[in-house]
Design a protein around this motif. Sequence first.
Motif, PDB file in Angstrom:
ATOM      1  N   TRP A  29       0.831  -1.207   0.000  1.00 34.41           N
ATOM      2  CA  TRP A  29       0.000   0.000   0.000  1.00 34.41           C
ATOM      3  C   TRP A  29       0.862   1.252   0.000  1.00 34.41           C
ATOM      4  CZ3 TRP A  29      -5.209  -0.373  -0.460  1.00 34.41           C
ATOM      5  CH2 TRP A  29      -5.754  -1.650  -0.272  1.00 34.41           C
ATOM      6  N   GLN A  30       0.454   2.228  -0.804  1.00 39.17           N
ATOM      7  CA  GLN A  30       1.113   3.534  -0.878  1.00 39.17           C
ATOM      8  C   GLN A  30       0.461   4.461   0.141  1.00 39.17           C
ATOM      9  OE1 GLN A  30       3.660   4.410  -3.237  1.00 39.17           O
ATOM     10  NE2 GLN A  30       3.859   6.104  -1.804  1.00 39.17           N
ATOM     11  N   GLN A  37       5.592   3.169   1.576  1.00 42.65           N
ATOM     12  CA  GLN A  37       4.883   1.977   1.143  1.00 42.65           C
ATOM     13  C   GLN A  37       4.930   0.972   2.291  1.00 42.65           C
ATOM     14  OE1 GLN A  37       6.503   0.612  -2.595  1.00 42.65           O
ATOM     15  NE2 GLN A  37       5.433   2.221  -3.727  1.00 42.65           N
ATOM     16  N   TRP A 136      -4.976   5.179   1.913  1.00 39.86           N
ATOM     17  CA  TRP A 136      -3.867   4.469   1.271  1.00 39.86           C
ATOM     18  C   TRP A 136      -4.391   3.811   0.002  1.00 39.86           C
ATOM     19  CZ3 TRP A 136      -0.728   1.346   5.481  1.00 39.86           C
ATOM     20  CH2 TRP A 136      -0.240   2.241   6.446  1.00 39.86           C
ATOM     21  N   VAL A 139      -0.676  -0.693  -4.277  1.00 36.20           N
ATOM     22  CA  VAL A 139       0.364  -0.642  -5.302  1.00 36.20           C
ATOM     23  C   VAL A 139       0.147  -1.862  -6.183  1.00 36.20           C
ATOM     24  CG1 VAL A 139       2.839  -0.721  -5.751  1.00 36.20           C
ATOM     25  CG2 VAL A 139       1.956   0.549  -3.773  1.00 36.20           C
TER      26      VAL A 139
END
Length: 140
Positions: A29-30, A37, A136, A139
Amino acid sequence: MKIKVLLAASALIGALASPALAADPTGLWQTPTNGGQVRISRCGQALCGTLVTSSHIRADADARDENNKNASLRSRPLRNLPMLTGFTGGPTEWRGGSVYNPADGGTYRGTITMTNDNTLRLRGCIVAPLCKTQTWTRVQ
Protein backbone atom coordinates in the motif's frame (compact mmCIF):
# COMPACT_ATOMS: atom_id res chain seq x y z
CA MET A 1 -40.61 -21.34 -21.15
CA LYS A 2 -41.78 -21.50 -17.52
CA ILE A 3 -38.66 -23.43 -16.56
CA LYS A 4 -36.40 -20.78 -18.10
CA VAL A 5 -38.21 -18.02 -16.20
CA LEU A 6 -38.00 -19.99 -12.94
CA LEU A 7 -34.28 -20.68 -13.47
CA ALA A 8 -33.59 -17.01 -14.23
CA ALA A 9 -35.57 -15.89 -11.17
CA SER A 10 -33.81 -18.44 -9.00
CA ALA A 11 -30.38 -17.29 -10.24
CA LEU A 12 -31.29 -13.64 -9.56
CA ILE A 13 -32.49 -14.41 -6.03
CA GLY A 14 -29.31 -16.42 -5.36
CA ALA A 15 -27.13 -13.56 -6.57
CA LEU A 16 -28.95 -11.03 -4.40
CA ALA A 17 -28.78 -13.27 -1.33
CA SER A 18 -25.06 -14.02 -1.69
CA PRO A 19 -22.81 -11.68 0.27
CA ALA A 20 -20.32 -9.72 -1.79
CA LEU A 21 -16.77 -10.90 -1.44
CA ALA A 22 -14.79 -8.54 0.73
CA ALA A 23 -11.62 -6.94 -0.51
CA ASP A 24 -8.38 -8.46 0.73
CA PRO A 25 -6.32 -5.92 2.71
CA THR A 26 -3.08 -7.86 2.33
CA GLY A 27 -0.54 -6.51 -0.11
CA LEU A 28 1.56 -3.42 -0.73
CA TRP A 29 0.00 0.00 0.00
CA GLN A 30 1.11 3.53 -0.88
CA THR A 31 0.76 6.05 1.96
CA PRO A 32 0.08 9.75 1.29
CA THR A 33 3.14 10.96 3.22
CA ASN A 34 6.89 10.68 2.61
CA GLY A 35 6.47 8.32 -0.34
CA GLY A 36 5.86 5.49 2.12
CA GLN A 37 4.88 1.98 1.14
CA VAL A 38 3.61 -0.48 3.74
CA ARG A 39 3.15 -4.22 3.25
CA ILE A 40 0.07 -5.53 5.08
CA SER A 41 -0.02 -9.23 5.83
CA ARG A 42 -1.75 -11.71 8.11
CA CYS A 43 -0.08 -12.35 11.44
CA GLY A 44 -2.05 -15.26 12.83
CA GLN A 45 -5.67 -14.07 13.14
CA ALA A 46 -4.65 -10.40 12.95
CA LEU A 47 -3.35 -7.98 10.33
CA CYS A 48 0.08 -6.41 10.62
CA GLY A 49 2.10 -4.10 8.41
CA THR A 50 5.74 -3.20 7.88
CA LEU A 51 7.34 -0.19 6.24
CA VAL A 52 8.91 -1.31 2.96
CA THR A 53 10.21 2.01 1.67
CA SER A 54 9.87 5.77 2.06
CA SER A 55 11.63 8.92 0.90
CA HIS A 56 13.86 8.64 4.02
CA ILE A 57 14.82 5.04 3.19
CA ARG A 58 15.48 5.91 -0.46
CA ALA A 59 17.73 8.81 0.64
CA ASP A 60 19.54 6.68 3.23
CA ALA A 61 19.15 2.89 3.09
CA ASP A 62 20.44 2.78 6.68
CA ALA A 63 17.87 5.30 8.04
CA ARG A 64 16.93 4.61 11.66
CA ASP A 65 13.86 5.01 13.86
CA GLU A 66 15.42 8.08 15.46
CA ASN A 67 12.13 9.69 16.60
CA ASN A 68 10.99 6.70 18.65
CA LYS A 69 9.83 7.77 22.11
CA ASN A 70 11.59 4.69 23.49
CA ALA A 71 15.30 5.55 23.32
CA SER A 72 16.30 1.86 23.24
CA LEU A 73 14.43 1.44 19.90
CA ARG A 74 15.95 4.42 18.08
CA SER A 75 18.64 2.30 16.45
CA ARG A 76 16.09 0.11 14.59
CA PRO A 77 16.24 0.44 10.80
CA LEU A 78 13.21 2.08 9.17
CA ARG A 79 13.16 -0.56 6.42
CA ASN A 80 10.82 -3.39 7.52
CA LEU A 81 9.84 -1.47 10.64
CA PRO A 82 6.59 -2.81 12.17
CA MET A 83 3.97 -0.06 11.77
CA LEU A 84 0.64 -1.88 12.10
CA THR A 85 0.00 -4.59 14.70
CA GLY A 86 -2.94 -6.45 16.19
CA PHE A 87 -5.81 -5.46 13.87
CA THR A 88 -8.68 -7.95 14.06
CA GLY A 89 -12.11 -8.17 12.51
CA GLY A 90 -13.04 -7.96 8.88
CA PRO A 91 -14.25 -8.49 6.29
CA THR A 92 -14.13 -4.72 5.59
CA GLU A 93 -13.10 -3.22 8.93
CA TRP A 94 -10.35 -4.17 11.38
CA ARG A 95 -10.10 -2.64 14.85
CA GLY A 96 -8.14 -2.86 18.07
CA GLY A 97 -4.75 -2.50 16.45
CA SER A 98 -1.86 -0.14 16.96
CA VAL A 99 -0.38 2.26 14.42
CA TYR A 100 3.23 3.32 14.89
CA ASN A 101 4.21 6.62 13.24
CA PRO A 102 7.98 6.85 12.74
CA ALA A 103 7.69 10.57 11.93
CA ASP A 104 6.78 11.44 15.53
CA GLY A 105 7.65 8.19 17.34
CA GLY A 106 4.10 7.81 18.62
CA THR A 107 1.89 4.73 18.76
CA TYR A 108 -1.84 5.19 18.28
CA ARG A 109 -4.98 3.06 18.46
CA GLY A 110 -6.21 2.38 14.97
CA THR A 111 -8.87 1.18 12.58
CA ILE A 112 -8.44 -0.06 9.01
CA THR A 113 -11.44 0.20 6.71
CA MET A 114 -11.43 -1.10 3.15
CA THR A 115 -13.40 1.32 0.97
CA ASN A 116 -12.88 -0.77 -2.19
CA ASP A 117 -10.39 -3.33 -3.56
CA ASN A 118 -7.66 -0.72 -4.02
CA THR A 119 -8.31 1.85 -1.29
CA LEU A 120 -8.28 1.72 2.49
CA ARG A 121 -8.67 4.27 5.25
CA LEU A 122 -6.30 4.07 8.18
CA ARG A 123 -7.42 5.97 11.26
CA GLY A 124 -5.14 6.50 14.24
CA CYS A 125 -6.27 8.08 17.51
CA ILE A 126 -4.48 9.34 20.60
CA VAL A 127 -7.92 9.34 22.20
CA ALA A 128 -11.20 9.95 20.35
CA PRO A 129 -11.89 12.51 18.96
CA LEU A 130 -8.15 13.28 18.56
CA CYS A 131 -7.73 11.18 15.42
CA LYS A 132 -6.13 11.43 12.02
CA THR A 133 -7.24 9.51 8.95
CA GLN A 134 -5.20 8.69 5.86
CA THR A 135 -6.28 7.09 2.60
CA TRP A 136 -3.87 4.47 1.27
CA THR A 137 -3.91 3.08 -2.27
CA ARG A 138 -2.89 -0.39 -3.36
CA VAL A 139 0.36 -0.64 -5.30
CA GLN A 140 -0.35 -2.74 -8.41
